[in-house]
Design a protein around this motif. Structure first.
Motif, PDB file in Angstrom:
ATOM      1  N   VAL A  42       0.872  -1.179   0.000  1.00  0.00           N
ATOM      2  CA  VAL A  42       0.000   0.000   0.000  1.00  0.00           C
ATOM      3  C   VAL A  42       0.908   1.228   0.000  1.00  0.00           C
ATOM      4  O   VAL A  42       1.622   1.474   0.971  1.00  0.00           O
ATOM      5  CB  VAL A  42      -0.936   0.015   1.234  1.00  0.00           C
ATOM      6  CG1 VAL A  42      -1.816   1.243   1.221  1.00  0.00           C
ATOM      7  CG2 VAL A  42      -1.776  -1.256   1.289  1.00  0.00           C
ATOM      8  N   PRO A  43       0.903   2.001  -1.097  1.00  0.00           N
ATOM      9  CA  PRO A  43       1.772   3.180  -1.177  1.00  0.00           C
ATOM     10  C   PRO A  43       1.500   4.164  -0.038  1.00  0.00           C
ATOM     11  O   PRO A  43       0.358   4.369   0.360  1.00  0.00           O
ATOM     12  CB  PRO A  43       1.397   3.803  -2.525  1.00  0.00           C
ATOM     13  CG  PRO A  43       0.782   2.689  -3.301  1.00  0.00           C
ATOM     14  CD  PRO A  43       0.102   1.814  -2.290  1.00  0.00           C
ATOM     15  N   ALA A  44       2.558   4.746   0.479  1.00  0.00           N
ATOM     16  CA  ALA A  44       2.514   5.769   1.524  1.00  0.00           C
ATOM     17  C   ALA A  44       1.931   5.275   2.851  1.00  0.00           C
ATOM     18  O   ALA A  44       1.541   6.074   3.688  1.00  0.00           O
ATOM     19  CB  ALA A  44       1.757   7.006   1.039  1.00  0.00           C
ATOM     20  N   ALA A  45       1.883   3.957   3.033  1.00  0.00           N
ATOM     21  CA  ALA A  45       1.373   3.400   4.291  1.00  0.00           C
ATOM     22  C   ALA A  45       2.369   3.695   5.421  1.00  0.00           C
ATOM     23  O   ALA A  45       3.561   3.898   5.173  1.00  0.00           O
ATOM     24  CB  ALA A  45       1.154   1.904   4.167  1.00  0.00           C
ATOM     25  N   PRO A  46       1.899   3.693   6.657  1.00  0.00           N
ATOM     26  CA  PRO A  46       2.811   3.898   7.786  1.00  0.00           C
ATOM     27  C   PRO A  46       3.919   2.846   7.806  1.00  0.00           C
ATOM     28  O   PRO A  46       3.731   1.726   7.328  1.00  0.00           O
ATOM     29  CB  PRO A  46       1.898   3.750   9.004  1.00  0.00           C
ATOM     30  CG  PRO A  46       0.522   3.978   8.500  1.00  0.00           C
ATOM     31  CD  PRO A  46       0.518   3.517   7.074  1.00  0.00           C
ATOM     32  N   ARG A  47       5.037   3.213   8.372  1.00  0.00           N
ATOM     33  CA  ARG A  47       6.228   2.349   8.384  1.00  0.00           C
ATOM     34  C   ARG A  47       5.982   0.975   9.019  1.00  0.00           C
ATOM     35  O   ARG A  47       6.557  -0.018   8.597  1.00  0.00           O
ATOM     36  CB  ARG A  47       7.346   3.084   9.118  1.00  0.00           C
ATOM     37  CG  ARG A  47       8.660   2.376   9.101  1.00  0.00           C
ATOM     38  CD  ARG A  47       9.720   3.238   9.781  1.00  0.00           C
ATOM     39  NE  ARG A  47      10.961   2.529   9.899  1.00  0.00           N
ATOM     40  CZ  ARG A  47      11.968   2.639   9.056  1.00  0.00           C
ATOM     41  NH1 ARG A  47      11.880   3.444   8.040  1.00  0.00           N
ATOM     42  NH2 ARG A  47      13.069   1.953   9.234  1.00  0.00           N
ATOM     43  N   ALA A  56     -12.036 -12.851   3.364  1.00  0.00           N
ATOM     44  CA  ALA A  56     -13.478 -12.886   3.105  1.00  0.00           C
ATOM     45  C   ALA A  56     -13.917 -11.642   2.329  1.00  0.00           C
ATOM     46  O   ALA A  56     -14.937 -11.036   2.618  1.00  0.00           O
ATOM     47  CB  ALA A  56     -14.257 -13.030   4.406  1.00  0.00           C
ATOM     48  N   GLY A  57     -13.077 -11.238   1.368  1.00  0.00           N
ATOM     49  CA  GLY A  57     -13.420 -10.098   0.523  1.00  0.00           C
ATOM     50  C   GLY A  57     -13.183  -8.738   1.135  1.00  0.00           C
ATOM     51  O   GLY A  57     -13.456  -7.724   0.503  1.00  0.00           O
ATOM     52  N   ARG A  58     -12.670  -8.695   2.367  1.00  0.00           N
ATOM     53  CA  ARG A  58     -12.410  -7.415   3.049  1.00  0.00           C
ATOM     54  C   ARG A  58     -10.915  -7.162   3.134  1.00  0.00           C
ATOM     55  O   ARG A  58     -10.145  -8.083   3.398  1.00  0.00           O
ATOM     56  CB  ARG A  58     -12.962  -7.463   4.477  1.00  0.00           C
ATOM     57  CG  ARG A  58     -14.461  -7.463   4.532  1.00  0.00           C
ATOM     58  CD  ARG A  58     -14.993  -7.490   5.947  1.00  0.00           C
ATOM     59  NE  ARG A  58     -14.138  -6.843   6.928  1.00  0.00           N
ATOM     60  CZ  ARG A  58     -14.156  -7.144   8.219  1.00  0.00           C
ATOM     61  NH1 ARG A  58     -14.943  -8.084   8.680  1.00  0.00           N
ATOM     62  NH2 ARG A  58     -13.369  -6.506   9.059  1.00  0.00           N
ATOM     63  N   PRO A  59     -10.484  -5.910   2.959  1.00  0.00           N
ATOM     64  CA  PRO A  59      -9.059  -5.602   3.134  1.00  0.00           C
ATOM     65  C   PRO A  59      -8.700  -5.613   4.618  1.00  0.00           C
ATOM     66  O   PRO A  59      -9.426  -5.063   5.452  1.00  0.00           O
ATOM     67  CB  PRO A  59      -8.924  -4.203   2.551  1.00  0.00           C
ATOM     68  CG  PRO A  59     -10.293  -3.606   2.634  1.00  0.00           C
ATOM     69  CD  PRO A  59     -11.269  -4.738   2.557  1.00  0.00           C
ATOM     70  N   VAL A  60      -7.602  -6.275   4.933  1.00  0.00           N
ATOM     71  CA  VAL A  60      -7.124  -6.373   6.314  1.00  0.00           C
ATOM     72  C   VAL A  60      -5.685  -5.864   6.354  1.00  0.00           C
ATOM     73  O   VAL A  60      -4.836  -6.361   5.602  1.00  0.00           O
ATOM     74  CB  VAL A  60      -7.191  -7.830   6.830  1.00  0.00           C
ATOM     75  CG1 VAL A  60      -6.567  -7.968   8.201  1.00  0.00           C
ATOM     76  CG2 VAL A  60      -8.636  -8.320   6.848  1.00  0.00           C
ATOM     77  N   PRO A  61      -5.396  -4.870   7.208  1.00  0.00           N
ATOM     78  CA  PRO A  61      -4.019  -4.374   7.302  1.00  0.00           C
ATOM     79  C   PRO A  61      -3.105  -5.446   7.891  1.00  0.00           C
ATOM     80  O   PRO A  61      -3.511  -6.204   8.769  1.00  0.00           O
ATOM     81  CB  PRO A  61      -4.138  -3.171   8.247  1.00  0.00           C
ATOM     82  CG  PRO A  61      -5.397  -3.376   9.006  1.00  0.00           C
ATOM     83  CD  PRO A  61      -6.304  -4.189   8.138  1.00  0.00           C
ATOM     84  N   VAL A  62      -1.879  -5.491   7.387  1.00  0.00           N
ATOM     85  CA  VAL A  62      -0.881  -6.439   7.875  1.00  0.00           C
ATOM     86  C   VAL A  62       0.263  -5.647   8.496  1.00  0.00           C
ATOM     87  O   VAL A  62       0.867  -4.799   7.841  1.00  0.00           O
ATOM     88  CB  VAL A  62      -0.357  -7.350   6.746  1.00  0.00           C
ATOM     89  CG1 VAL A  62       0.741  -8.273   7.265  1.00  0.00           C
ATOM     90  CG2 VAL A  62      -1.505  -8.163   6.154  1.00  0.00           C
ATOM     91  N   PHE A 161      -5.531   2.756   5.334  1.00  0.00           N
ATOM     92  CA  PHE A 161      -4.609   2.439   4.244  1.00  0.00           C
ATOM     93  C   PHE A 161      -4.945   1.093   3.617  1.00  0.00           C
ATOM     94  O   PHE A 161      -4.858   0.927   2.405  1.00  0.00           O
ATOM     95  CB  PHE A 161      -3.152   2.478   4.714  1.00  0.00           C
ATOM     96  CG  PHE A 161      -2.564   3.853   4.673  1.00  0.00           C
ATOM     97  CD1 PHE A 161      -2.027   4.364   3.506  1.00  0.00           C
ATOM     98  CD2 PHE A 161      -2.557   4.652   5.804  1.00  0.00           C
ATOM     99  CE1 PHE A 161      -1.493   5.642   3.455  1.00  0.00           C
ATOM    100  CE2 PHE A 161      -2.017   5.935   5.768  1.00  0.00           C
ATOM    101  CZ  PHE A 161      -1.490   6.424   4.588  1.00  0.00           C
ATOM    102  N   ALA A 162      -5.341   0.111   4.439  1.00  0.00           N
ATOM    103  CA  ALA A 162      -5.702  -1.203   3.902  1.00  0.00           C
ATOM    104  C   ALA A 162      -6.885  -1.088   2.963  1.00  0.00           C
ATOM    105  O   ALA A 162      -6.958  -1.789   1.948  1.00  0.00           O
ATOM    106  CB  ALA A 162      -6.012  -2.175   5.037  1.00  0.00           C
ATOM    107  N   ALA A 163      -7.820  -0.200   3.285  1.00  0.00           N
ATOM    108  CA  ALA A 163      -9.001  -0.004   2.437  1.00  0.00           C
ATOM    109  C   ALA A 163      -8.610   0.509   1.052  1.00  0.00           C
ATOM    110  O   ALA A 163      -9.379   0.343   0.095  1.00  0.00           O
ATOM    111  CB  ALA A 163      -9.976   0.955   3.111  1.00  0.00           C
ATOM    112  N   CYS A 164      -7.425   1.103   0.927  1.00  0.00           N
ATOM    113  CA  CYS A 164      -6.949   1.618  -0.358  1.00  0.00           C
ATOM    114  C   CYS A 164      -6.314   0.535  -1.225  1.00  0.00           C
ATOM    115  O   CYS A 164      -6.044   0.763  -2.404  1.00  0.00           O
ATOM    116  CB  CYS A 164      -5.912   2.722  -0.141  1.00  0.00           C
ATOM    117  SG  CYS A 164      -6.574   4.170   0.680  1.00  0.00           S
ATOM    118  N   ALA A 165      -6.056  -0.634  -0.651  1.00  0.00           N
ATOM    119  CA  ALA A 165      -5.378  -1.704  -1.386  1.00  0.00           C
ATOM    120  C   ALA A 165      -6.273  -2.227  -2.499  1.00  0.00           C
ATOM    121  O   ALA A 165      -7.485  -2.329  -2.344  1.00  0.00           O
ATOM    122  CB  ALA A 165      -4.990  -2.838  -0.444  1.00  0.00           C
TER     123      ALA A 165
END
Length: 181
Positions: A42-47, A56-62, A161-165
């Motif tokens: 994800v561009p410009a995501a936090p470090r 399940a079709g939902r973005p999940v931050p890693v 940010f995950a939602a932007c993936a």
């Protein structure tokens, strides 16, 4: 997650290895364990954020858990193991992916197996999410408080940010489940 262990009762923990160290989190927090996961940058995501995955079709931050635990930076692998955990934030349940090297067997720890976490000093943020240490076999596992790995503002930023993936169905290969938790 707090270490409110009832004397005489054992709580089940999911274990994993990261950077050669053994960790555990309450099994009740773990939604699933995945291997061979393509983490989407994800561009410009936090470090602290490795990227995002689709669950399940939902973005999940890693989260790059190794960096949160003070381990030396390792380059982003194309594929990695991820524990998908449920975290609580202001009464809401959110999903968060944690990078791991491998998942171990579940363990049962009772209150007599758990000792308080050491203080890591004023310059460390690890005091907030290292909940204790558990004696298991001949060794120790560090017990993590998944609700405190990220601060509230970090958790919200990671979720945004995950939602932007770009999580197009069938785009990255489906991850392989390590085991049911």
């Amino acid at each position: 997650m707090t270490l409110a262990l009832v004397p005489g009762q054992a709580e089940k923990y999911s274990t994993f290895v990261l950077g050669g160290e053994h960790y555990a989190i309450p099994a009740s927090c773990v939604r699933e364990a995945l291997s061979n996961v393509a983490v989407i940058h994800v561009p410009a995501a936090p470090r602290f954020m490795r990227g995002a995955i689709g669950v399940a079709g939902r973005p999940v931050p890693v989260v790059d858990l190794g960096s949160r635990l003070g381990q030396a930076f390792r380059s982003t692998a194309a594929r990695t193991g991820v524990l998908v955990v449920e975290v609580q934030h202001e009464g809401q349940t959110m999903l968060l992916g944690l990078t791991v090297d491998s998942v171990g067997a579940p363990v049962h720890l009772s209150s007599r197996d758990v000792v308080a976490a050491p203080s890591f000093g004023a310059t460390s943020n690890m005091d907030s999410f290292i909940a204790g240490m558990g004696r298991h076999g001949d060794g120790l596992v560090l017990l993590l408080d998944v609700d405190r790995i990220l601060s509230g503002s970090e958790l919200l930023a990671a979720d945004e940010f995950a939602a932007c993936a770009e999580l197009t169905p069938g785009s990255p290969p489906r991850p392989r489940h390590l085991h049911s938790v």
